[in-house]
Design an enzyme around this catalytic site. Structure first.
Site, PDB file in Angstrom:
ATOM      1  CG  ASP A 220      50.171  72.486  42.984  1.00  0.00           C
ATOM      2  OD1 ASP A 220      51.109  72.091  43.677  1.00  0.00           O
ATOM      3  OD2 ASP A 220      49.588  71.734  42.169  1.00  0.00           O
ATOM      4  CG  ASP A 222      54.220  69.748  46.524  1.00  0.00           C
ATOM      5  OD1 ASP A 222      53.083  69.269  46.544  1.00  0.00           O
ATOM      6  OD2 ASP A 222      55.209  69.169  47.011  1.00  0.00           O
TER       7      ASP A 222
HETATM    8  N1  ADE Z   1      49.091  67.176  41.073  1.00  0.00           N
HETATM    9  C1  ADE Z   1      48.970  68.505  40.959  1.00  0.00           C
HETATM   10  N2  ADE Z   1      49.662  69.153  41.924  1.00  0.00           N
HETATM   11  C2  ADE Z   1      50.237  68.181  42.688  1.00  0.00           C
HETATM   12  C3  ADE Z   1      51.080  68.195  43.824  1.00  0.00           C
HETATM   13  N3  ADE Z   1      51.479  69.334  44.390  1.00  0.00           N
HETATM   14  N4  ADE Z   1      51.497  67.000  44.330  1.00  0.00           N
HETATM   15  C4  ADE Z   1      51.112  65.837  43.737  1.00  0.00           C
HETATM   16  N5  ADE Z   1      50.310  65.769  42.682  1.00  0.00           N
HETATM   17  C5  ADE Z   1      49.879  66.922  42.139  1.00  0.00           C
END
Ligand code: ADE
Length: 282
Positions: A220, A222
């Site tokens: 992703d 974030d």
């Molecule tokens: N694990 C997977 N994506 C994450 C994110 N954006 N922030 C923290 N841990 C994660």
């Protein structure tokens, strides 16, 4: 233990993150319930072989995925793998991407961290009865075992998977994700990826003189990216699931490659580092 082609003994711990706790990658599986001076690990150890090489699988969050990042028994997990005779630890983890060119589904072999955790004990040498003696101040550069990292990269290459050759992982305490402002700041700090589990795992592996490296899947963006929905569990789980087979294949290939090298010197270096940075062991 099994002898590799080089004639030296290796045994490889594999810590599976969300999704890679599938025991099917091991042949001749045997479950072992163990405990440690730091309590029980997250789940049973699953011992078996990959391509004739001894391996031990451990689900970081438990096989039911019911342990949140703060409560993962990091010390017990690493201690248990050390006790089981492991020389190496390979790990997988879902991570958020903090940069445009680490796209969803991309593989990264991380080489550094920024520690933003607040609730975790990062040493075995804690002054408690039953713990190793003294005080341990380990240097953190290089953080991951470089030859093992290079093997993960070579394994990805052999399988024709694209993998980014380095990346700094920001480790947050969680369980919440980062705010938009935090996410932007972490990127400016030099973070490339973000997760909740690489610390203290990588640090404890070093204290245990285990040769540790990992594969991250960028799941992703974030919360920093304009025009993009902030990270949620659905994005993470879906992207991880869509790419986890690549990680399994890399692990299998890496195990084979590890067994073909001689690690005597690397293991000795890892042991000397711990000994030379603890006054009580001199
Ligand atoms: N694990 C997977 N994506 C994450 C994110 N954006 N922030 C923290 N841990 C994660």
């Amino acid at each position: 233990a099994e002898a590799g082609m080089c004639g030296c003994m290796v045994k490889i711990g594999i810590i599976g993150g969300s999704g890679l706790d599938d025991p099917d990658i091991l042949e001749g599986r045997k479950e072992k319930t163990v405990t440690t001076p730091y309590g029980p690990p997250a789940d049973v150890l699953i011992e078996g072989t990959i391509n004739g090489v001894q391996c031990v699988l451990l689900a970081r969050h438990g096989r039911k995925h019911n342990i949140m990042p703060t409560n993962v028994p990091y010390r017990a997990n690493i201690w248990a793998l050390k006790e089981a005779g492991c020389t190496h630890v390979l790990v997988s983890s879902a991570c958020g991407s903090l940069r445009e060119d680490f796209m969803r589904g991309d593989l990264v072999i991380p080489d550094d961290i920024i520690d933003r955790t607040t609730q975790r004990i990062e040493t075995f040498t804690d002054g408690q009865p039953g713990s190793p003696p003294g005080v341990c101040h380990l240097p953190m550069s290089p953080l991951f075992n470089e030859p093992t990292r290079q093997i993960l990269l070579a394994a990805a290459k052999k399988l024709s998977y694209k993998a980014h050759e380095r990346g700094t992982v920001v480790c947050i305490e969680g369980p919440r994700y980062s705010s938009k402002a935090e996410s932007k700041m972490f990127g400016k700090w030099g973070g490339d990826l973000i997760n909740m589990t690489i610390v203290p795992e990588v640090v404890l592996a070093k204290e245990a003189s285990l040769l540790y490296a990992g594969v991250a899947i960028a799941t992703d963006y974030d919360s920093w990216r304009e025009g993009q929905e902030a990270v949620d569990v659905k994005q993470v789980v879906e992207t991880f699931a869509a790419n986890v087979d690549k990680v399994k294949n890399i692990m299998k290939e890496a195990v084979k490659m590890i067994s073909q090298q001689n690690w005597t010197e690397e293991i000795q270096k890892a042991k000397d580092l711990v000994k030379n940075n603890n006054q009580a062991l001199k």
